[in-house]
Motif scaffolding. Sequence first.
Motif, mmCIF file in Angstrom:
data_model
loop_
_atom_site.group_PDB
_atom_site.id
_atom_site.type_symbol
_atom_site.label_atom_id
_atom_site.label_comp_id
_atom_site.label_asym_id
_atom_site.label_seq_id
_atom_site.Cartn_x
_atom_site.Cartn_y
_atom_site.Cartn_z
ATOM 1 N N SER A 184 0.733 -1.271 -0.012
ATOM 2 C CA SER A 184 -0.040 -0.090 0.163
ATOM 3 C C SER A 184 0.868 1.225 -0.053
ATOM 4 O O SER A 184 1.880 1.507 0.700
ATOM 5 C CB SER A 184 -0.965 -0.076 1.222
ATOM 6 O OG SER A 184 -1.703 1.271 1.332
ATOM 7 N N THR A 210 -0.812 4.346 -0.138
ATOM 8 C CA THR A 210 -1.672 5.693 0.106
ATOM 9 C C THR A 210 -1.043 6.346 1.069
ATOM 10 O O THR A 210 -0.618 5.990 2.113
ATOM 11 C CB THR A 210 -2.935 5.121 0.442
ATOM 12 O OG1 THR A 210 -3.538 4.036 -0.442
ATOM 13 C CG2 THR A 210 -4.049 6.150 0.657
ATOM 14 N N THR A 217 -5.167 9.970 -10.737
ATOM 15 C CA THR A 217 -6.035 11.072 -10.067
ATOM 16 C C THR A 217 -5.609 12.390 -9.612
ATOM 17 O O THR A 217 -4.406 12.250 -8.871
ATOM 18 C CB THR A 217 -6.886 10.426 -9.086
ATOM 19 O OG1 THR A 217 -7.421 9.351 -9.552
ATOM 20 C CG2 THR A 217 -8.091 11.416 -8.586
ATOM 21 N N ASP A 227 -1.151 8.728 -3.507
ATOM 22 C CA ASP A 227 -0.960 7.359 -3.817
ATOM 23 C C ASP A 227 -0.007 7.116 -4.728
ATOM 24 O O ASP A 227 -0.154 7.491 -5.936
ATOM 25 C CB ASP A 227 -2.351 6.863 -4.032
ATOM 26 C CG ASP A 227 -2.549 5.328 -4.187
ATOM 27 O OD1 ASP A 227 -1.378 4.623 -4.290
ATOM 28 O OD2 ASP A 227 -3.476 4.675 -4.103
ATOM 29 N N CYS A 229 0.386 3.068 -9.143
ATOM 30 C CA CYS A 229 -0.507 3.193 -10.176
ATOM 31 C C CYS A 229 -0.738 1.693 -10.885
ATOM 32 O O CYS A 229 -1.076 1.411 -11.907
ATOM 33 C CB CYS A 229 -0.104 4.094 -11.323
ATOM 34 S SG CYS A 229 -1.530 4.742 -12.422
ATOM 35 N N ASP A 261 -1.998 -0.951 -9.523
ATOM 36 C CA ASP A 261 -3.300 -1.945 -8.788
ATOM 37 C C ASP A 261 -4.335 -1.235 -9.534
ATOM 38 O O ASP A 261 -4.550 -0.291 -10.306
ATOM 39 C CB ASP A 261 -3.303 -1.669 -7.530
ATOM 40 C CG ASP A 261 -3.228 -0.103 -6.932
ATOM 41 O OD1 ASP A 261 -3.778 0.702 -7.731
ATOM 42 O OD2 ASP A 261 -3.040 -0.113 -5.678
ATOM 43 N N ASN A 262 -5.452 -1.869 -9.027
ATOM 44 C CA ASN A 262 -6.829 -1.381 -9.670
ATOM 45 C C ASN A 262 -7.194 0.126 -9.324
ATOM 46 O O ASN A 262 -8.269 0.596 -9.968
ATOM 47 C CB ASN A 262 -8.119 -2.222 -9.201
ATOM 48 C CG ASN A 262 -7.819 -3.756 -9.787
ATOM 49 O OD1 ASN A 262 -7.275 -3.794 -11.039
ATOM 50 N ND2 ASN A 262 -8.018 -4.721 -9.079
ATOM 51 N N ASN A 263 -6.933 0.609 -8.309
ATOM 52 C CA ASN A 263 -7.245 1.946 -7.842
ATOM 53 C C ASN A 263 -6.549 2.956 -8.655
ATOM 54 O O ASN A 263 -7.032 4.470 -8.498
ATOM 55 C CB ASN A 263 -7.216 2.214 -6.385
ATOM 56 C CG ASN A 263 -7.714 1.286 -5.520
ATOM 57 O OD1 ASN A 263 -8.937 0.795 -5.901
ATOM 58 N ND2 ASN A 263 -7.303 0.611 -4.392
#
Length: 232
Positions: free
Chosen positions: A72, A74, A92, A102, A105, A107-109
């Motif tokens: 992670s 984030t 984003t 975060d 880039c 992963d799915n998010n």
Amino acid sequence: MAIKKSAKGRSIIISPTVITLMVAVALIAGVQFQKMSGDLGFDTRSRAGNSAPSGPHFNLNIIGVPKDKTASMTGSAGHRIFVPLAGKCNITLSPGEFQVLDGNCTDNNGAAFQLPNPDPNNDGVTEYSVYARALGKPGGKSTTTTCATDPVTGEIYCSVYSMVLIREKGKSSFSNVSQQLLYIYYDLNGDGKPERYNLFNEALQDYFWSYDNNGLKLAQLRFYDVSTYVNP
């Protein structure tokens, strides 16, 4: 005391006080011109050997990796974002001080990056500028396009301009990519001509960079406190 010849051959005596005043006026004029140039958005900073402005900047490294990251990232608050070495992902964008929210880039998010509104008045003069270059093994290429969502229809619009970085052999230099990364150019009103929308313009929402990588190991971005004039 200086002596200067007039046009008719007669000598004109200029006192040291007058010379001092003349030098002072010239220096003040030079400083005022430099200040005015900065106020008008001209980049008066000297260029480094890599074609980027000199001076303080925020550095962001977009790193292409062959395998997805599982940790992670984030709230990592670092200066790097990991992207697929081959493939697409979205970064984003949100308004605020420069910060990676975060860094993953892969992963799915997708990833998340925070940066100030570059042109609150949308007058085509940025409050800061972005410079970019491609690094790593020669042969890689990436394309980054600024996109956003129509708040009424939910349709996604992407700018007609993209930042294209290609890693050539030899030394890699920076180029100004403020127009490509800080604005969306799109014909929203249907008149056949793309309009300019600065990042976080209220006409659109949910801004992001669409990053399409084709083997580029490192895209290096630098954000400088200098202005850039972009095309209408």
